[in-house]
Design an enzyme around this catalytic site. Sequence first.
Site, PDB file in Angstrom:
ATOM      1  N   ASN A 154       0.790  -1.239   0.000  1.00 51.93           N
ATOM      2  CA  ASN A 154       0.000   0.000   0.000  1.00 51.93           C
ATOM      3  C   ASN A 154       0.821   1.288   0.000  1.00 51.93           C
ATOM      4  O   ASN A 154       0.345   2.319  -0.461  1.00 51.93           O
ATOM      5  CB  ASN A 154      -1.031  -0.021   1.136  1.00 51.93           C
ATOM      6  CG  ASN A 154      -0.403  -0.068   2.496  1.00 51.93           C
ATOM      7  OD1 ASN A 154       0.724  -0.535   2.650  1.00 51.93           O
ATOM      8  ND2 ASN A 154      -1.114   0.414   3.484  1.00 51.93           N
ATOM      9  N   GLU A 250       4.850  -4.111  12.089  1.00 52.60           N
ATOM     10  CA  GLU A 250       3.963  -2.959  11.847  1.00 52.60           C
ATOM     11  C   GLU A 250       2.739  -3.513  11.133  1.00 52.60           C
ATOM     12  O   GLU A 250       2.819  -3.859   9.947  1.00 52.60           O
ATOM     13  CB  GLU A 250       4.657  -1.934  10.942  1.00 52.60           C
ATOM     14  CG  GLU A 250       5.758  -1.151  11.598  1.00 52.60           C
ATOM     15  CD  GLU A 250       5.244  -0.027  12.477  1.00 52.60           C
ATOM     16  OE1 GLU A 250       4.011   0.103  12.657  1.00 52.60           O
ATOM     17  OE2 GLU A 250       6.085   0.709  13.002  1.00 52.60           O
ATOM     18  N   CYS A 284      -3.019   1.625   6.598  1.00 46.23           N
ATOM     19  CA  CYS A 284      -3.221   0.933   7.889  1.00 46.23           C
ATOM     20  C   CYS A 284      -3.899   1.841   8.897  1.00 46.23           C
ATOM     21  O   CYS A 284      -4.456   1.361   9.875  1.00 46.23           O
ATOM     22  CB  CYS A 284      -1.881   0.446   8.411  1.00 46.23           C
ATOM     23  SG  CYS A 284      -0.606   1.672   8.251  1.00 46.23           S
TER      24      CYS A 284
END
Length: 475
Positions: A154, A250, A284
């Site tokens: 992303n 993460e 995210c």
Amino acid sequence: MAATVAERKLLVDGEWVETGEWQEVRSPYSGDVVGRHPVADAALAGRAVDAAARALAEPLPAHRRAAILDAVAHLLEERQEDLAQTICAEAGKPLKAARVEASRAVSTYTTAASVARTLAGEVVPMDASEAGTGKLAFTIREPIGIVGAISPFNFPANLVAHKIAPALAAGCPVVLKPASQTPLSALFLAELEHEAGLPAGWLNVLVGPASVIGDVLVEDERVKMITFTGSSGVGWDLRARAAKKKVSLELGNSTPVLVEADTDLEDAATRLAQHAFSFAGQSCISVQRIYVRRAAYDDFVARFVPKVEALRVGDPASDETDVGPVIDEGSKERIASWIAEAKQAGATELAGGEEDGLLRPTVLGDVTPDMKVSCQEVFGPVCTVTPYDTLEEALELANGTEFGLQAGIFTGSVDTALAAARALEFGGVVVNEAPTFRADQMPYGGIKASGNTKEGPAYTVREMTEERLVVLSER
Ligand code: NAP
């Protein structure tokens, strides 16, 4: 017009490598081939670790590491537009967002260069105890060793930069495996590092089957740390399998934001409309759950929904587009099925639908906490709006998730902001801005299922170095 096809080779031991097998990269919007690259296997991954081990044996002084990082930042600044076009082509990220990502990558390199120049330990006040009297002590920071880096689709450039730039700042050679859907941006950055004079072995980039390359990084004992950004399932599994390594994670989120009645509702609605849907919600920390004080709920919704409906959906290569495609057809189907499931269970669609074969930004009211659109990470252009009566109730709703990456609150009261900052169980709390906000020098990372680390060059370098104590006895 046919898309330009970029051909990029893999980087191993300072050489651009072909493997005999090529993989095409396709635009998530048009399906056109936009690039191709050789496919790595386990043997090439082993060669990459060998090269990284040779690099580690010949450490680069901090001033050289910093100079290379500055040189990459400079090259990247000149070629930002090329990188933005690459991100747009392979990820389907709207060009305006791709340009922001490319410019943020410059800042990630610049920050990493300054961290390399200032990396130091600390002096320990030894005579603060009787036991330490007559001793002088200080710490130094030593590179942890070879870093295996795995990155998601992303932010295919800046999240790669957040791994490879701090690794060089820390003095750690890297074996990088970027996402299969978006390898071209990572190989673009590798080209710049190569051009900036990075010696052989310090950065190796492999694109290929995730489990094959992942297994090499997990199993080879010379790889001392794995830094992973991606989904929770894959991340926690890697950590469990690599028990003897440092594994920094993460991961995802289901980002909540509270809107108090004492805030500027127009400002909150504007910021949230923009940030719930940038890159079609595939961030995210994309705003997913909006909780609004009941007294302000109707007013907020009346301002928010038209702004969402005004977002332009379409070709990511157009300067006008706000929302492009999600990464692939499977993701689109999953997201559409979650929306349908919520509606069937009583949710109201305040905005949504499809346009040009793409999901339009969707706003759902009347949702319950157990719906997938509430309690799981949608990772698509969907957010929910829910009224609340007390701050305690809103905080409980916001915390009612396994995730804990970043959250936000809009309020005119400092007391309320501070109370929320203390009560929200997230790695970061953003006040009076959408919680999608990130600047690259910030300590950024989650708790709970969202991860176990902080990124941002200064924080990543801490993770990638080990503190060693030196005690000198004064005789
Ligand atoms: P993903 O499917 O978990 O993939 C991430 C990376 O892991 C890719 O390079 C993927 O390779 C690789 N991978 C998959 N299976 C693997 C295995 N068995 N062993 C080793 N590597 C493996 O995630 P994604 O769909 O790309 O990214 C979306 C997720 O990332 C979301 O959950 C999002 O919230 C999270 N994310 C978190 C942050 C953060 O900073 N906290 C930032 C961005 C995204 P392939 O592509 O080859 O499958």
